[in-house]
Enzyme design. Structure first.
Site, short mmCIF file in Angstrom:
data_model
loop_
_atom_site.label_atom_id
_atom_site.label_comp_id
_atom_site.label_asym_id
_atom_site.label_seq_id
_atom_site.Cartn_x
_atom_site.Cartn_y
_atom_site.Cartn_z
N CYS A 75 0.87 -1.18 0.00
CA CYS A 75 0.00 0.00 0.00
C CYS A 75 0.90 1.22 0.00
O CYS A 75 1.60 1.49 0.98
CB CYS A 75 -0.92 0.00 1.22
N GLU A 210 -10.43 -0.13 -5.00
CA GLU A 210 -9.42 -1.00 -4.41
C GLU A 210 -10.00 -2.37 -4.03
O GLU A 210 -11.11 -2.47 -3.51
CB GLU A 210 -8.80 -0.35 -3.17
N CYS A 219 -4.91 6.12 -3.96
CA CYS A 219 -4.25 4.81 -3.93
C CYS A 219 -2.86 4.99 -4.53
O CYS A 219 -2.73 5.27 -5.73
CB CYS A 219 -5.06 3.79 -4.73
#
Length: 276
Positions: A75, A210, A219
């Site tokens: 992430c 996502e 993101c």
């Protein structure tokens, strides 16, 4: 027990940060799901956990749980928050931090004003490694959805992404098509669905649905994947401003075998305790 946490965000992509080094706690998928619940928990897109590393070359281990409890590989927005968090918690004074993830090592560099540059690693375009089920590697692939066929690029930034070019991002049905792409049979591990509108060769708009979360305000890995896909298609230059609903990131990729560099902000919102 009472669990200490910090709420942070990177461009509105919000996280519950857990220091599992100075407090002895194990975050399970079930605990992560409860913490992430916006009605009955603290509420976040992902729960991020700081642990001691297994790899001797890393300063920390970085674990990521989606709000459905699933643990994922990477992430990017979270990585920036991770770097600021470990410094604020005085777990390190370094400005260059190496973290161990399920996808390998990430290198983080903390700049002034809590801006962080993340070396996101070399993008993966080989379908079997994404994974994406298709006979041959190509810049673009047709993907059949319920009522239409779209064209995607497939990229892994440690986690899988499908990127689609659109003409009008504001009116595009991101949630409907994003859900269909996320669970498409050609992506056996599911996929993050990115929708990109070109502004120029140095600037794009992006929305991301996502995997395991739904559409988020930003993101980081999705921004990296979108720029890589645009460069592979010959549409973008090496450094691109990516405008997401929550704000902007600067993404640089100099081509094959080179790492993607992402720069953007990270901000602590509040500190708290919650009973587990």
């Amino acid at each position: 027990m009472r669990l200490r946490f910090t709420k942070m965000h990177g461009l509105g992509n919000d996280f519950v940060m857990i220091d599992a080094i100075s407090q002895k706690v194990t975050i399970t998928p079930e605990r992560a799901r409860k913490l992430a619940d916006r009605h009955f928990g603290v509420g976040c897109d992902q729960v991020l956990v700081v642990e001691s590393p297994d790899n001797p070359d890393a300063d920390f281990r970085y674990r990521i749980f989606n709000n459905d409890g699933s643990e994922v590989e990477n992430c990017g927005n979270g990585a920036r928050c991770f770097a600021v968090f470990v410094r604020q918690r005085q777990l390190t004074a370094k400005s260059d931090i190496v973290v161990e993830t399920a996808a390998g090592l990430l290198r983080l560099h903390v700049l002034d004003d809590n801006q962080v540059t993340v070396n996101m690693g070399v993008p993966v375009l080989a379908p079997a490694q994404i994974p994406f089920v298709t006979p041959h590697e190509q810049p673009e692939y047709p993907l059949q959805l319920d009522n239409m066929e779209i064209t995607i690029s497939a990229v892994s930034m440690g986690n899988p992404h499908a990127v689609t070019l659109v003409d009008n991002l504001a009116s595009f049905p991101v949630k409907t098509l994003g859900a269909q792409i996320e669970t498409h049979a050609q992506f056996p591990n599911r996929v993050n669905a990115g929708f990109m509108e070109l502004i120029s060769r140095q600037e794009v708009k992006l929305r991301v649905f996502e995997r395991g979360v739904g559409e988020t305000l930003a993101c980081g890995t999705g921004a990296c994947a979108a720029v890589v896909s645009g460069i592979v298609r010959g549409l973008l230059d090496t450094t691109v401003a990516v405008h997401l609903p929550g704000g902007s990131l600067s993404i640089t990729w100099e081509g094959a075998e080179k790492p993607v560099m992402m720069t953007g902000p990270a901000k602590a919102v509040f500190h708290g305790q919650v009973k587990l």
